[in-house]
Design a protein around this motif. Structure first.
Motif, short mmCIF file in Angstrom:
data_model
loop_
_atom_site.label_atom_id
_atom_site.label_comp_id
_atom_site.label_asym_id
_atom_site.label_seq_id
_atom_site.Cartn_x
_atom_site.Cartn_y
_atom_site.Cartn_z
N ARG A 77 0.86 -1.19 0.00
CA ARG A 77 0.00 0.00 0.00
C ARG A 77 0.89 1.23 0.00
O ARG A 77 1.80 1.34 0.83
N LEU A 78 0.65 2.12 -0.93
CA LEU A 78 1.40 3.37 -1.02
C LEU A 78 0.51 4.50 -0.53
O LEU A 78 -0.63 4.64 -0.98
N GLN A 79 1.03 5.29 0.40
CA GLN A 79 0.37 6.51 0.84
C GLN A 79 1.26 7.64 0.34
O GLN A 79 2.32 7.91 0.90
N VAL A 80 0.81 8.26 -0.74
CA VAL A 80 1.61 9.26 -1.43
C VAL A 80 1.25 10.65 -0.91
O VAL A 80 0.09 11.05 -0.95
N ARG A 81 2.27 11.33 -0.44
CA ARG A 81 2.13 12.73 0.00
C ARG A 81 3.20 13.54 -0.72
O ARG A 81 3.99 14.24 -0.09
#
Length: 135
Positions: A77-81
């Motif tokens: 899971r990528l949480q892109v900020r």
């Protein structure tokens, strides 16, 4: 808030989520160690603070990678900020490994999209509505 993407591997490549049959099973991406190495080869300098979590920082922001509890890993899971310029790197990660990245904002596979940054644009528009924009 983050632009969220789940990376998975199926028995074959699908053009869209609608094409996935009900009986499709996720395939293993690899051991946690090999998945960390693969991610780090594209997102150089990723800080792996534990066996299942890494953070990549750049001038435009960060991406948090979550490999889950299972080893071998069935997904990331990528949480892109970060800015939309990271989209081609995510596409490269998927294409070079036979993985597929489900973009929660667009509802599409990011590596199949003609405009992979469109999910980021949808997410940032929503974010700006919720928290307000400086512009």
């Amino acid at each position: 808030m983050s632009w969220d993407i789940s990376i998975m591997k199926f028995s074959r490549q699908f053009e869209s989520v609608a094409d996935i049959p009900d009986d499709e099973k996720l395939q293993v991406l690899g051991t946690r160690s090999s998945v960390r190495e693969t991610i780090s080869s594209i997102f150089q300098g990723t800080n792996w603070s534990g066996p299942a979590r890494g953070v990549w920082n750049s001038h435009s922001g960060s991406i948090e990678f979550n490999l889950g509890e299972n080893d071998p890993s069935e997904g990331v899971r990528l949480q892109v900020r970060a800015g939309k310029e990271v989209a081609p790197l995510i596409v490269e990660l998927c294409l070079s490994n036979g993985w597929q990245g489900f973009d929660y904002s667009s509802g599409d596979f990011i590596e199949k999209s003609e405009a992979p940054e469109s999910g980021h644009e949808s997410w940032s528009s929503y974010r700006d509505q919720v928290i307000g924009s400086d512009e």
